[in-house]
Scaffold this motif. Structure first.
Motif, PDB file in Angstrom:
ATOM      1  N   ARG A 132      -7.960  -0.685  -4.245  1.00 46.73           N
ATOM      2  CA  ARG A 132      -7.831   0.763  -4.368  1.00 46.73           C
ATOM      3  C   ARG A 132      -8.267   1.442  -3.067  1.00 46.73           C
ATOM      4  O   ARG A 132      -7.595   2.327  -2.556  1.00 46.73           O
ATOM      5  CB  ARG A 132      -8.673   1.275  -5.537  1.00 46.73           C
ATOM      6  CG  ARG A 132      -8.539   2.756  -5.752  1.00 46.73           C
ATOM      7  CD  ARG A 132      -9.384   3.196  -6.956  1.00 46.73           C
ATOM      8  NE  ARG A 132      -9.130   4.573  -7.303  1.00 46.73           N
ATOM      9  CZ  ARG A 132      -9.750   5.609  -6.738  1.00 46.73           C
ATOM     10  NH1 ARG A 132     -10.653   5.411  -5.810  1.00 46.73           N
ATOM     11  NH2 ARG A 132      -9.462   6.837  -7.108  1.00 46.73           N
ATOM     12  N   GLY A 133      -9.392   1.001  -2.522  1.00 42.91           N
ATOM     13  CA  GLY A 133      -9.877   1.570  -1.259  1.00 42.91           C
ATOM     14  C   GLY A 133      -8.891   1.346  -0.125  1.00 42.91           C
ATOM     15  O   GLY A 133      -8.644   2.240   0.689  1.00 42.91           O
ATOM     16  N   ARG A 134      -8.311   0.163  -0.082  1.00 46.14           N
ATOM     17  CA  ARG A 134      -7.322  -0.154   0.961  1.00 46.14           C
ATOM     18  C   ARG A 134      -6.083   0.734   0.818  1.00 46.14           C
ATOM     19  O   ARG A 134      -5.563   1.252   1.796  1.00 46.14           O
ATOM     20  CB  ARG A 134      -6.933  -1.629   0.861  1.00 46.14           C
ATOM     21  CG  ARG A 134      -6.013  -2.077   1.975  1.00 46.14           C
ATOM     22  CD  ARG A 134      -5.723  -3.571   1.906  1.00 46.14           C
ATOM     23  NE  ARG A 134      -6.959  -4.325   2.077  1.00 46.14           N
ATOM     24  CZ  ARG A 134      -7.390  -5.243   1.217  1.00 46.14           C
ATOM     25  NH1 ARG A 134      -6.713  -5.510   0.121  1.00 46.14           N
ATOM     26  NH2 ARG A 134      -8.509  -5.893   1.447  1.00 46.14           N
ATOM     27  N   ALA A 135      -5.640   0.947  -0.417  1.00 50.66           N
ATOM     28  CA  ALA A 135      -4.465   1.787  -0.648  1.00 50.66           C
ATOM     29  C   ALA A 135      -4.734   3.230  -0.236  1.00 50.66           C
ATOM     30  O   ALA A 135      -3.870   3.884   0.371  1.00 50.66           O
ATOM     31  CB  ALA A 135      -4.062   1.733  -2.119  1.00 50.66           C
TER      32      ALA A 135
ATOM     33  N   PHE B  13      -1.763   8.800  -2.609  1.00 52.36           N
ATOM     34  CA  PHE B  13      -2.201   7.609  -3.329  1.00 52.36           C
ATOM     35  C   PHE B  13      -1.854   7.763  -4.802  1.00 52.36           C
ATOM     36  O   PHE B  13      -2.080   8.818  -5.381  1.00 52.36           O
ATOM     37  CB  PHE B  13      -3.714   7.436  -3.170  1.00 52.36           C
ATOM     38  CG  PHE B  13      -4.305   6.424  -4.109  1.00 52.36           C
ATOM     39  CD1 PHE B  13      -4.130   5.073  -3.898  1.00 52.36           C
ATOM     40  CD2 PHE B  13      -5.038   6.831  -5.211  1.00 52.36           C
ATOM     41  CE1 PHE B  13      -4.673   4.148  -4.771  1.00 52.36           C
ATOM     42  CE2 PHE B  13      -5.587   5.911  -6.077  1.00 52.36           C
ATOM     43  CZ  PHE B  13      -5.401   4.566  -5.853  1.00 52.36           C
ATOM     44  N   SER B  14      -1.277   6.712  -5.390  1.00 51.40           N
ATOM     45  CA  SER B  14      -0.952   6.733  -6.808  1.00 51.40           C
ATOM     46  C   SER B  14      -1.420   5.431  -7.433  1.00 51.40           C
ATOM     47  O   SER B  14      -1.052   4.341  -6.967  1.00 51.40           O
ATOM     48  CB  SER B  14       0.553   6.883  -7.018  1.00 51.40           C
ATOM     49  OG  SER B  14       0.874   6.688  -8.376  1.00 51.40           O
ATOM     50  N   GLU B  15      -2.220   5.524  -8.489  1.00 53.25           N
ATOM     51  CA  GLU B  15      -2.732   4.324  -9.144  1.00 53.25           C
ATOM     52  C   GLU B  15      -1.684   3.624  -9.988  1.00 53.25           C
ATOM     53  O   GLU B  15      -1.820   2.468 -10.317  1.00 53.25           O
ATOM     54  CB  GLU B  15      -3.939   4.682 -10.020  1.00 53.25           C
ATOM     55  CG  GLU B  15      -5.148   5.050  -9.223  1.00 53.25           C
ATOM     56  CD  GLU B  15      -6.392   5.171 -10.070  1.00 53.25           C
ATOM     57  OE1 GLU B  15      -6.513   4.427 -11.062  1.00 53.25           O
ATOM     58  OE2 GLU B  15      -7.226   6.006  -9.730  1.00 53.25           O
ATOM     59  N   GLU B  16      -0.644   4.323 -10.375  1.00 55.13           N
ATOM     60  CA  GLU B  16       0.358   3.770 -11.295  1.00 55.13           C
ATOM     61  C   GLU B  16       1.578   3.193 -10.572  1.00 55.13           C
ATOM     62  O   GLU B  16       2.531   2.792 -11.223  1.00 55.13           O
ATOM     63  CB  GLU B  16       0.802   4.857 -12.286  1.00 55.13           C
ATOM     64  CG  GLU B  16      -0.340   5.407 -13.110  1.00 55.13           C
ATOM     65  CD  GLU B  16      -1.048   4.353 -13.957  1.00 55.13           C
ATOM     66  OE1 GLU B  16      -0.373   3.452 -14.484  1.00 55.13           O
ATOM     67  OE2 GLU B  16      -2.271   4.426 -14.057  1.00 55.13           O
ATOM     68  N   THR B  17       1.571   3.140  -9.256  1.00 54.67           N
ATOM     69  CA  THR B  17       2.711   2.633  -8.502  1.00 54.67           C
ATOM     70  C   THR B  17       2.753   1.117  -8.582  1.00 54.67           C
ATOM     71  O   THR B  17       1.747   0.453  -8.379  1.00 54.67           O
ATOM     72  CB  THR B  17       2.622   3.081  -7.031  1.00 54.67           C
ATOM     73  OG1 THR B  17       2.575   4.500  -7.005  1.00 54.67           O
ATOM     74  CG2 THR B  17       3.821   2.599  -6.250  1.00 54.67           C
ATOM     75  N   ILE B  18       3.934   0.561  -8.838  1.00 56.82           N
ATOM     76  CA  ILE B  18       4.115  -0.890  -8.880  1.00 56.82           C
ATOM     77  C   ILE B  18       5.209  -1.234  -7.874  1.00 56.82           C
ATOM     78  O   ILE B  18       6.324  -0.738  -7.949  1.00 56.82           O
ATOM     79  CB  ILE B  18       4.498  -1.359 -10.300  1.00 56.82           C
ATOM     80  CG1 ILE B  18       3.379  -1.039 -11.255  1.00 56.82           C
ATOM     81  CG2 ILE B  18       4.817  -2.840 -10.282  1.00 56.82           C
ATOM     82  CD1 ILE B  18       3.692  -1.351 -12.702  1.00 56.82           C
ATOM     83  N   ILE B  19       4.878  -2.111  -6.940  1.00 56.64           N
ATOM     84  CA  ILE B  19       5.837  -2.530  -5.903  1.00 56.64           C
ATOM     85  C   ILE B  19       5.949  -4.045  -5.982  1.00 56.64           C
ATOM     86  O   ILE B  19       4.968  -4.764  -5.818  1.00 56.64           O
ATOM     87  CB  ILE B  19       5.356  -2.103  -4.495  1.00 56.64           C
ATOM     88  CG1 ILE B  19       5.229  -0.587  -4.423  1.00 56.64           C
ATOM     89  CG2 ILE B  19       6.307  -2.626  -3.429  1.00 56.64           C
ATOM     90  CD1 ILE B  19       4.597  -0.073  -3.162  1.00 56.64           C
ATOM     91  N   GLY B  20       7.147  -4.535  -6.238  1.00 61.06           N
ATOM     92  CA  GLY B  20       7.372  -5.970  -6.340  1.00 61.06           C
ATOM     93  C   GLY B  20       6.580  -6.608  -7.462  1.00 61.06           C
ATOM     94  O   GLY B  20       6.131  -7.736  -7.338  1.00 61.06           O
ATOM     95  N   GLY B  21       6.375  -5.879  -8.540  1.00 60.99           N
ATOM     96  CA  GLY B  21       5.653  -6.410  -9.682  1.00 60.99           C
ATOM     97  C   GLY B  21       4.136  -6.387  -9.527  1.00 60.99           C
ATOM     98  O   GLY B  21       3.421  -6.839 -10.408  1.00 60.99           O
ATOM     99  N   GLU B  22       3.648  -5.891  -8.410  1.00 63.50           N
ATOM    100  CA  GLU B  22       2.210  -5.827  -8.151  1.00 63.50           C
ATOM    101  C   GLU B  22       1.740  -4.376  -8.114  1.00 63.50           C
ATOM    102  O   GLU B  22       2.361  -3.550  -7.446  1.00 63.50           O
ATOM    103  CB  GLU B  22       1.897  -6.470  -6.796  1.00 63.50           C
ATOM    104  CG  GLU B  22       2.237  -7.921  -6.701  1.00 63.50           C
ATOM    105  CD  GLU B  22       1.145  -8.811  -7.274  1.00 63.50           C
ATOM    106  OE1 GLU B  22      -0.011  -8.383  -7.244  1.00 63.50           O
ATOM    107  OE2 GLU B  22       1.477  -9.892  -7.757  1.00 63.50           O
ATOM    108  N   PRO B  23       0.674  -4.052  -8.811  1.00 60.10           N
ATOM    109  CA  PRO B  23       0.151  -2.678  -8.733  1.00 60.10           C
ATOM    110  C   PRO B  23      -0.427  -2.383  -7.360  1.00 60.10           C
ATOM    111  O   PRO B  23      -0.888  -3.275  -6.695  1.00 60.10           O
ATOM    112  CB  PRO B  23      -0.947  -2.636  -9.787  1.00 60.10           C
ATOM    113  CG  PRO B  23      -1.100  -4.000 -10.321  1.00 60.10           C
ATOM    114  CD  PRO B  23      -0.047  -4.866  -9.740  1.00 60.10           C
TER     115      PRO B  23
END
Length: 77
Positions: free
Chosen positions: A53-56, A67-77
């Motif tokens: 989370r900190g890195r994002a 920053f969005s906590e609900e974003t999924i890219i390539g099957g990874e949150p």
């Protein structure tokens, strides 16, 4: 003397007994050793989520993005 008081008195006497204290300490150490891997894994998952989370958030700030906590890219949150 009531049964509750007798049980409480017996429990206090047992708690003061050195042999009972030794057995209890041994049992506690064994239980802790068995629980340690599960607790370590739980802590590691929590720490990894926090670091991710900190890195994002830092990456989003670099590009002046959001920053969005609900974003999924390539099957990874």
């Amino acid at each position: 003397m009531s049964a509750g008081r007798a049980i409480a008195q017996a429990a206090r006497a047992a708690a003061r007994n050195k042999a009972v204290q030794g057995v209890a300490a041994s049992a506690a150490a064994t239980a802790a050793a068995k629980m340690e891997p599960a607790l370590r894994q739980r802590y590691d998952r929590w720490r990894d989520r926090r670091l991710d989370r900190g890195r994002a958030i830092k990456l989003a700030r670099q590009i002046r993005g959001r920053f969005s906590e609900e974003t999924i890219i390539g099957g990874e949150p």
